[in-house]
Scaffold this motif. Structure first.
Motif, PDB file in Angstrom:
ATOM      1  N   ILE A  13      86.237 -23.676  12.395  1.00  0.00           N
ATOM      2  CA  ILE A  13      85.718 -24.120  11.105  1.00  0.00           C
ATOM      3  C   ILE A  13      85.087 -22.946  10.358  1.00  0.00           C
ATOM      4  O   ILE A  13      85.394 -22.694   9.194  1.00  0.00           O
ATOM      5  CB  ILE A  13      84.674 -25.240  11.280  1.00  0.00           C
ATOM      6  CG1 ILE A  13      85.199 -26.317  12.246  1.00  0.00           C
ATOM      7  CG2 ILE A  13      84.305 -25.836   9.927  1.00  0.00           C
ATOM      8  CD1 ILE A  13      86.531 -26.905  11.858  1.00  0.00           C
ATOM      9  N   GLU A  14      84.181 -22.247  11.018  1.00  0.00           N
ATOM     10  CA  GLU A  14      83.589 -21.004  10.527  1.00  0.00           C
ATOM     11  C   GLU A  14      83.542 -20.032  11.697  1.00  0.00           C
ATOM     12  O   GLU A  14      83.866 -20.395  12.831  1.00  0.00           O
ATOM     13  CB  GLU A  14      82.187 -21.258   9.968  1.00  0.00           C
ATOM     14  CG  GLU A  14      82.159 -22.075   8.685  1.00  0.00           C
ATOM     15  CD  GLU A  14      80.753 -22.216   8.117  1.00  0.00           C
ATOM     16  OE1 GLU A  14      79.780 -22.108   8.885  1.00  0.00           O
ATOM     17  OE2 GLU A  14      80.628 -22.427   6.905  1.00  0.00           O
ATOM     18  N   ASP A  15      83.100 -18.814  11.432  1.00  0.00           N
ATOM     19  CA  ASP A  15      83.064 -17.809  12.496  1.00  0.00           C
ATOM     20  C   ASP A  15      82.274 -18.265  13.704  1.00  0.00           C
ATOM     21  O   ASP A  15      82.593 -17.903  14.841  1.00  0.00           O
ATOM     22  CB  ASP A  15      82.467 -16.501  11.955  1.00  0.00           C
ATOM     23  CG  ASP A  15      83.405 -15.788  11.000  1.00  0.00           C
ATOM     24  OD1 ASP A  15      84.635 -15.937  11.152  1.00  0.00           O
ATOM     25  OD2 ASP A  15      82.913 -15.080  10.110  1.00  0.00           O
ATOM     26  N   ASP A  16      81.234 -19.065  13.488  1.00  0.00           N
ATOM     27  CA  ASP A  16      80.384 -19.514  14.585  1.00  0.00           C
ATOM     28  C   ASP A  16      80.488 -21.018  14.834  1.00  0.00           C
ATOM     29  O   ASP A  16      79.616 -21.611  15.465  1.00  0.00           O
ATOM     30  CB  ASP A  16      78.923 -19.151  14.305  1.00  0.00           C
ATOM     31  CG  ASP A  16      78.402 -19.755  13.004  1.00  0.00           C
ATOM     32  OD1 ASP A  16      79.202 -20.389  12.264  1.00  0.00           O
ATOM     33  OD2 ASP A  16      77.202 -19.596  12.710  1.00  0.00           O
ATOM     34  N   TRP A  17      81.548 -21.642  14.354  1.00  0.00           N
ATOM     35  CA  TRP A  17      81.661 -23.101  14.400  1.00  0.00           C
ATOM     36  C   TRP A  17      83.061 -23.474  14.850  1.00  0.00           C
ATOM     37  O   TRP A  17      84.049 -23.118  14.210  1.00  0.00           O
ATOM     38  CB  TRP A  17      81.361 -23.664  13.020  1.00  0.00           C
ATOM     39  CG  TRP A  17      81.254 -25.152  12.922  1.00  0.00           C
ATOM     40  CD1 TRP A  17      81.432 -26.087  13.896  1.00  0.00           C
ATOM     41  CD2 TRP A  17      80.920 -25.877  11.726  1.00  0.00           C
ATOM     42  NE1 TRP A  17      81.247 -27.348  13.404  1.00  0.00           N
ATOM     43  CE2 TRP A  17      80.927 -27.249  12.075  1.00  0.00           C
ATOM     44  CE3 TRP A  17      80.628 -25.505  10.425  1.00  0.00           C
ATOM     45  CZ2 TRP A  17      80.651 -28.246  11.135  1.00  0.00           C
ATOM     46  CZ3 TRP A  17      80.359 -26.493   9.499  1.00  0.00           C
ATOM     47  CH2 TRP A  17      80.362 -27.846   9.854  1.00  0.00           C
ATOM     48  N   LEU A  18      83.141 -24.211  15.962  1.00  0.00           N
ATOM     49  CA  LEU A  18      84.415 -24.515  16.601  1.00  0.00           C
ATOM     50  C   LEU A  18      84.535 -26.007  16.860  1.00  0.00           C
ATOM     51  O   LEU A  18      83.583 -26.649  17.315  1.00  0.00           O
ATOM     52  CB  LEU A  18      84.512 -23.740  17.917  1.00  0.00           C
ATOM     53  CG  LEU A  18      85.819 -23.754  18.712  1.00  0.00           C
ATOM     54  CD1 LEU A  18      86.938 -23.099  17.921  1.00  0.00           C
ATOM     55  CD2 LEU A  18      85.613 -23.024  20.043  1.00  0.00           C
ATOM     56  N   LEU A  19      85.703 -26.579  16.578  1.00  0.00           N
ATOM     57  CA  LEU A  19      86.023 -27.967  16.887  1.00  0.00           C
ATOM     58  C   LEU A  19      87.059 -27.988  18.009  1.00  0.00           C
ATOM     59  O   LEU A  19      88.083 -27.306  17.918  1.00  0.00           O
ATOM     60  CB  LEU A  19      86.580 -28.670  15.647  1.00  0.00           C
ATOM     61  CG  LEU A  19      87.077 -30.109  15.826  1.00  0.00           C
ATOM     62  CD1 LEU A  19      85.908 -31.060  16.099  1.00  0.00           C
ATOM     63  CD2 LEU A  19      87.855 -30.562  14.588  1.00  0.00           C
ATOM     64  N   ILE A  20      86.798 -28.761  19.069  1.00  0.00           N
ATOM     65  CA  ILE A  20      87.706 -28.824  20.215  1.00  0.00           C
ATOM     66  C   ILE A  20      87.893 -30.283  20.628  1.00  0.00           C
ATOM     67  O   ILE A  20      86.929 -31.051  20.687  1.00  0.00           O
ATOM     68  CB  ILE A  20      87.163 -28.043  21.432  1.00  0.00           C
ATOM     69  CG1 ILE A  20      86.885 -26.585  21.064  1.00  0.00           C
ATOM     70  CG2 ILE A  20      88.143 -28.116  22.591  1.00  0.00           C
ATOM     71  CD1 ILE A  20      86.297 -25.786  22.225  1.00  0.00           C
ATOM     72  N   ALA A  21      89.133 -30.647  20.937  1.00  0.00           N
ATOM     73  CA  ALA A  21      89.434 -31.952  21.516  1.00  0.00           C
ATOM     74  C   ALA A  21      89.687 -31.783  23.004  1.00  0.00           C
ATOM     75  O   ALA A  21      90.419 -30.882  23.420  1.00  0.00           O
ATOM     76  CB  ALA A  21      90.653 -32.569  20.844  1.00  0.00           C
ATOM     77  N   GLY A  22      89.094 -32.659  23.819  1.00  0.00           N
ATOM     78  CA  GLY A  22      89.262 -32.575  25.257  1.00  0.00           C
ATOM     79  C   GLY A  22      89.548 -33.932  25.875  1.00  0.00           C
ATOM     80  O   GLY A  22      89.102 -34.965  25.378  1.00  0.00           O
ATOM     81  N   SER A  23      90.307 -33.916  26.969  1.00  0.00           N
ATOM     82  CA  SER A  23      90.602 -35.130  27.722  1.00  0.00           C
ATOM     83  C   SER A  23      90.009 -34.999  29.122  1.00  0.00           C
ATOM     84  O   SER A  23      90.165 -33.949  29.758  1.00  0.00           O
ATOM     85  CB  SER A  23      92.111 -35.348  27.822  1.00  0.00           C
ATOM     86  OG  SER A  23      92.679 -35.585  26.548  1.00  0.00           O
ATOM     87  N   PRO A  24      89.352 -36.043  29.635  1.00  0.00           N
ATOM     88  CA  PRO A  24      88.819 -35.985  31.003  1.00  0.00           C
ATOM     89  C   PRO A  24      89.919 -35.686  32.015  1.00  0.00           C
ATOM     90  O   PRO A  24      91.032 -36.207  31.905  1.00  0.00           O
ATOM     91  CB  PRO A  24      88.230 -37.384  31.207  1.00  0.00           C
ATOM     92  CG  PRO A  24      87.921 -37.878  29.829  1.00  0.00           C
ATOM     93  CD  PRO A  24      89.001 -37.307  28.954  1.00  0.00           C
ATOM     94  N   ASP A  25      89.611 -34.860  32.989  1.00  0.00           N
ATOM     95  CA  ASP A  25      90.618 -34.453  33.964  1.00  0.00           C
ATOM     96  C   ASP A  25      91.181 -35.632  34.761  1.00  0.00           C
ATOM     97  O   ASP A  25      92.301 -35.570  35.261  1.00  0.00           O
ATOM     98  CB  ASP A  25      90.037 -33.418  34.923  1.00  0.00           C
ATOM     99  CG  ASP A  25      89.845 -32.064  34.266  1.00  0.00           C
ATOM    100  OD1 ASP A  25      90.270 -31.917  33.105  1.00  0.00           O
ATOM    101  OD2 ASP A  25      89.258 -31.171  34.898  1.00  0.00           O
TER     102      ASP A  25
END
Length: 344
Positions: A13-25
């Motif tokens: 999103i910005e240099d210090d801002w991250l969006l991540i999608a994760g699924s439980p193992d």
């Protein structure tokens, strides 16, 4: 209680801002559940999360025309979740065509009519794969030649005349990604099952019609990155890398021995970075003798996979299934995710 997660989708999103999608193992692949994480470097509590009841396939940002950066507040706009000048949102999409808009004060979900497989309104074309903002609008592409344009809130329109097909899955055109400088100059890439096997496909929309572009023979194409209207990058299986445009044609600049599967691309510091299942690679721009080289970060353990590589300016980010690393132009660093602290 936290559970280890596998990252499937990421967006800077910005240099210090991250969006991540994760699924439980513990979940089977494509289980209809995603935990969305936001990481803001420097915050007292850098990690926040929320959940959706579908499996994430793609993410992007949406900016109403005139909004340049997250956090812009336009006077007179007081209806969160409604597309009005000044709005911006983080956007996540499922392979079944659910689209979530995370506005500053609320979360709104829409459904692309006809997209998907195991949903009541499925049109028989298949899953969708990529959502991108091009010009003023959001666009989506997917299996069966699906391409949609979002005209307004809850208003999605087919713009795939000549591409759309309802055929058996082993005969379908599979579109993986799209991009373009503007709404009258759009590219989509993917693959088609030809007589000799999977063949890469690249199409261009000129504002009126789609046309298939001539490209060298290669396998599935995964990602499109727009450097400029004259310099469009396309990457894919077996180390495939193309550069060019619809007017002048595309040249094959593939030059790597280990046949990595390139998932994603980002421009940073005069280089094109490529994320793959074997790690990070780079290609020096504006160099007639450039070759695709492996990136040595010096990190321990080294970066072994890079599902997403992305940048919006001064920092390059790489997100693998379990790994998050960043490069500020001089040094590499690794970010630990609290749910995965025990996996390394």
């Amino acid at each position: 209680m936290a559970t280890n997660v596998t990252f499937t989708v990421a967006k800077v999103i910005e240099d210090d801002w991250l969006l991540i999608a994760g699924s439980p193992d513990g979940d089977e692949p494509y289980t209809p559940f995603t935990r969305w994480f936001q990481y803001i470097e420097g915050d007292a509590e850098p990690w926040t999360s929320h959940e959706t009841k579908w499996w994430a396939r793609s993410a992007t940002t949406y900016f109403w025309p005139g909004v340049d950066t997250p956090g812009v507040d336009t006077p007179g706009v007081d209806t969160p979740g409604v597309d009005t000048p000044g709005d911006w949102a983080l956007v996540g999409m499922s392979h079944e065509g659910h689209v979530e808009f995370s506005f500053a004060e609320t979360i709104v979900e829409e459904k692309i009519p006809g997209a998907g497989v195991f949903v009541p309104d499925a049109g028989g074309w298949g899953y969708v794969s990529s959502i991108r903002q091009i010009g003023r609008f959001l666009f989506v592409c997917g299996a069966g030649g699906q391409v949609y344009k979002r005209l307004a809130s809850n208003s999605w329109q087919h713009m795939d005349d000549g591409l759309l097909q309802a055929l058996p899955i082993d005969q379908r055109l599979l579109l993986s990604d799209m991009g373009g400088p503007d709404e009258g100059d759009i590219y989509v890439c993917g693959s088609y099952p030809g007589p000799a096997g999977i063949e890469g496909r690249l199409f261009h929309f000129d504002g009126r019609t789609w046309s298939r572009l001539r490209i060298p023979e290669m396998g599935h194409l995964n990602c499109i990155l727009i450097e400029s209207p004259d310099s469009v990058w396309v990457c894919g299986h077996n180390g495939a890398l193309l550069n060019g445009n619809a007017r002048d044609g595309f040249r094959d600049v593939s030059s790597v021995e280990h046949d990595p599967l390139f998932y994603s691309m980002a421009l940073f510091g005069g280089n094109l970075y490529l994320g793959s299942h074997l790690g990070l690679y780079s290609y020096k721009l504006n160099d007639a003798h450039a070759k695709i080289d492996e990136v040595v970060t010096g990190l321990t353990p080294p970066v072994s996979d890079a599902v997403t590589v992305d940048s919006v300016g001064k920092v390059l980010w790489s997100v693998g299934e379990k790994d998050i690393v960043r490069f500020d132009g001089s040094s590499w660093g690794r970010i630990d995710h609290p749910d995965n602290a025990s996996t390394r």
